[in-house]
Design a protein around this motif. Structure first.
Motif, mmCIF file in Angstrom:
data_model
loop_
_atom_site.group_PDB
_atom_site.id
_atom_site.type_symbol
_atom_site.label_atom_id
_atom_site.label_comp_id
_atom_site.label_asym_id
_atom_site.label_seq_id
_atom_site.Cartn_x
_atom_site.Cartn_y
_atom_site.Cartn_z
ATOM 1 N N VAL A 1 0.836 -1.204 0.000
ATOM 2 C CA VAL A 1 0.000 0.000 0.000
ATOM 3 C C VAL A 1 0.869 1.251 0.000
ATOM 4 C CG1 VAL A 1 -1.640 1.340 1.390
ATOM 5 C CG2 VAL A 1 -2.020 -1.103 1.020
ATOM 6 N N ASP A 2 1.912 1.270 0.833
ATOM 7 C CA ASP A 2 2.808 2.432 0.879
ATOM 8 C C ASP A 2 3.447 2.701 -0.478
ATOM 9 O OD1 ASP A 2 2.226 2.699 3.559
ATOM 10 O OD2 ASP A 2 4.103 1.778 4.259
ATOM 11 N N VAL A 3 3.947 1.655 -1.122
ATOM 12 C CA VAL A 3 4.616 1.812 -2.421
ATOM 13 C C VAL A 3 3.622 2.269 -3.486
ATOM 14 C CG1 VAL A 3 5.728 0.512 -4.290
ATOM 15 C CG2 VAL A 3 6.496 0.211 -1.933
ATOM 16 N N LEU A 4 2.439 1.676 -3.479
ATOM 17 C CA LEU A 4 1.454 2.052 -4.500
ATOM 18 C C LEU A 4 0.913 3.464 -4.271
ATOM 19 C CD1 LEU A 4 -0.479 -1.308 -4.953
ATOM 20 C CD2 LEU A 4 1.205 -0.294 -6.500
ATOM 21 N N LYS A 5 0.723 3.859 -3.012
ATOM 22 C CA LYS A 5 0.250 5.220 -2.725
ATOM 23 C C LYS A 5 1.274 6.256 -3.167
ATOM 24 C CE LYS A 5 -3.035 4.917 1.061
ATOM 25 N NZ LYS A 5 -3.263 5.143 2.494
ATOM 26 N N ALA A 6 2.544 5.951 -2.956
ATOM 27 C CA ALA A 6 3.608 6.884 -3.322
ATOM 28 C C ALA A 6 3.862 6.883 -4.826
ATOM 29 C CB ALA A 6 4.891 6.516 -2.586
ATOM 30 N N THR B 1 5.646 4.943 -6.377
ATOM 31 C CA THR B 1 7.045 4.614 -6.599
ATOM 32 C C THR B 1 7.178 3.527 -7.647
ATOM 33 O OG1 THR B 1 7.416 5.095 -4.264
ATOM 34 C CG2 THR B 1 9.181 3.967 -5.438
ATOM 35 N N LEU B 2 6.361 2.492 -7.520
ATOM 36 C CA LEU B 2 6.321 1.399 -8.488
ATOM 37 C C LEU B 2 4.873 1.167 -8.876
ATOM 38 C CD1 LEU B 2 8.628 -1.219 -6.704
ATOM 39 C CD2 LEU B 2 9.275 0.322 -8.556
ATOM 40 N N GLY B 3 4.665 0.655 -10.059
ATOM 41 C CA GLY B 3 3.316 0.313 -10.493
ATOM 42 C C GLY B 3 2.937 -1.080 -10.022
ATOM 43 N N PRO B 4 1.679 -1.441 -10.166
ATOM 44 C CA PRO B 4 1.202 -2.746 -9.702
ATOM 45 C C PRO B 4 1.916 -3.927 -10.357
ATOM 46 C CG PRO B 4 -0.634 -1.328 -10.294
ATOM 47 C CD PRO B 4 0.598 -0.612 -10.695
ATOM 48 N N SER B 5 2.274 -3.796 -11.634
ATOM 49 C CA SER B 5 2.949 -4.911 -12.310
ATOM 50 C C SER B 5 4.325 -5.159 -11.713
ATOM 51 C CB SER B 5 3.068 -4.632 -13.807
ATOM 52 O OG SER B 5 1.781 -4.566 -14.376
ATOM 53 N N GLU B 6 5.062 -4.099 -11.441
ATOM 54 C CA GLU B 6 6.386 -4.250 -10.841
ATOM 55 C C GLU B 6 6.269 -4.794 -9.423
ATOM 56 O OE1 GLU B 6 10.519 -4.202 -10.561
ATOM 57 O OE2 GLU B 6 9.235 -3.983 -12.308
ATOM 58 N N VAL B 7 5.287 -4.320 -8.679
ATOM 59 C CA VAL B 7 5.062 -4.829 -7.316
ATOM 60 C C VAL B 7 4.793 -6.329 -7.380
ATOM 61 C CG1 VAL B 7 3.491 -4.781 -5.335
ATOM 62 C CG2 VAL B 7 4.261 -2.641 -6.366
ATOM 63 N N THR B 8 3.983 -6.748 -8.354
ATOM 64 C CA THR B 8 3.634 -8.162 -8.494
ATOM 65 C C THR B 8 4.866 -9.014 -8.751
ATOM 66 O OG1 THR B 8 1.464 -7.563 -9.336
ATOM 67 C CG2 THR B 8 2.218 -9.778 -9.806
ATOM 68 N N ARG C 1 -6.530 -6.054 -5.540
ATOM 69 C CA ARG C 1 -7.517 -6.067 -4.451
ATOM 70 C C ARG C 1 -6.994 -5.318 -3.233
ATOM 71 N NH1 ARG C 1 -8.623 -11.400 -6.445
ATOM 72 N NH2 ARG C 1 -7.059 -12.296 -5.078
ATOM 73 N N ILE C 2 -5.710 -5.507 -2.922
ATOM 74 C CA ILE C 2 -5.096 -4.794 -1.793
ATOM 75 C C ILE C 2 -5.153 -3.293 -2.057
ATOM 76 C CG2 ILE C 2 -2.917 -4.367 -0.591
ATOM 77 C CD1 ILE C 2 -2.262 -7.359 -1.088
ATOM 78 N N SER C 3 -4.808 -2.918 -3.269
ATOM 79 C CA SER C 3 -4.813 -1.507 -3.657
ATOM 80 C C SER C 3 -6.221 -0.912 -3.562
ATOM 81 C CB SER C 3 -4.276 -1.385 -5.087
ATOM 82 O OG SER C 3 -4.401 -0.088 -5.561
ATOM 83 N N LEU D 1 -3.913 3.885 -11.803
ATOM 84 C CA LEU D 1 -2.998 4.794 -12.486
ATOM 85 C C LEU D 1 -3.684 5.488 -13.663
ATOM 86 C CD1 LEU D 1 0.279 2.667 -12.527
ATOM 87 C CD2 LEU D 1 -0.200 4.681 -11.143
ATOM 88 N N ARG D 2 -4.524 4.740 -14.351
ATOM 89 C CA ARG D 2 -5.270 5.304 -15.486
ATOM 90 C C ARG D 2 -6.745 5.024 -15.292
ATOM 91 N NH1 ARG D 2 -1.214 2.511 -19.395
ATOM 92 N NH2 ARG D 2 -2.375 0.757 -18.615
#
Length: 94
Positions: free
Chosen positions: A41-46, A48-55, A67-69, A77-78
């Protein structure tokens, strides 16, 4: 105490010990999962990285990261670009 009773007692003690170890591991897993989810959540809110990179970096599938996001209220993002045919027909009728 007979030999059978000793074996039964040893089995009970072993299962009690293993059960306690399992519960401890389960508690540790829940804490690690909560910390990981907070980190996602912290990374996605900032942004910093997109969901694909997080995955690619976490042991979750893309849908679960989504779902977490969504549960955290993070906007996508779009915005959606596809409109369902039903919605398009409803807006034309208006």
């Amino acid at each position: 105490m007979t030999a059978t009773e000793k074996k039964q007692q040893a089995a009970r003690e072993k299962l009690t010990e293993l059960g306690a170890a399992y519960e401890t591991a389960e508690e540790q897993l829940e804490s690690a999962r909560a910390a990981l989810n907070e980190g996602i959540v912290d990374v996605l809110k900032a942004r910093t990285l997109g969901p694909s990179e997080v995955t690619r970096l976490v042991p979750y599938e893309r849908q679960h990261v989504g779902r977490i996001s969504k549960a955290a209220g993070i906007p996508p993002l779009r915005e959606r670009t596809v409109v369902s045919a039903k919605k398009a027909a409803e807006s034309e009728a208006s």
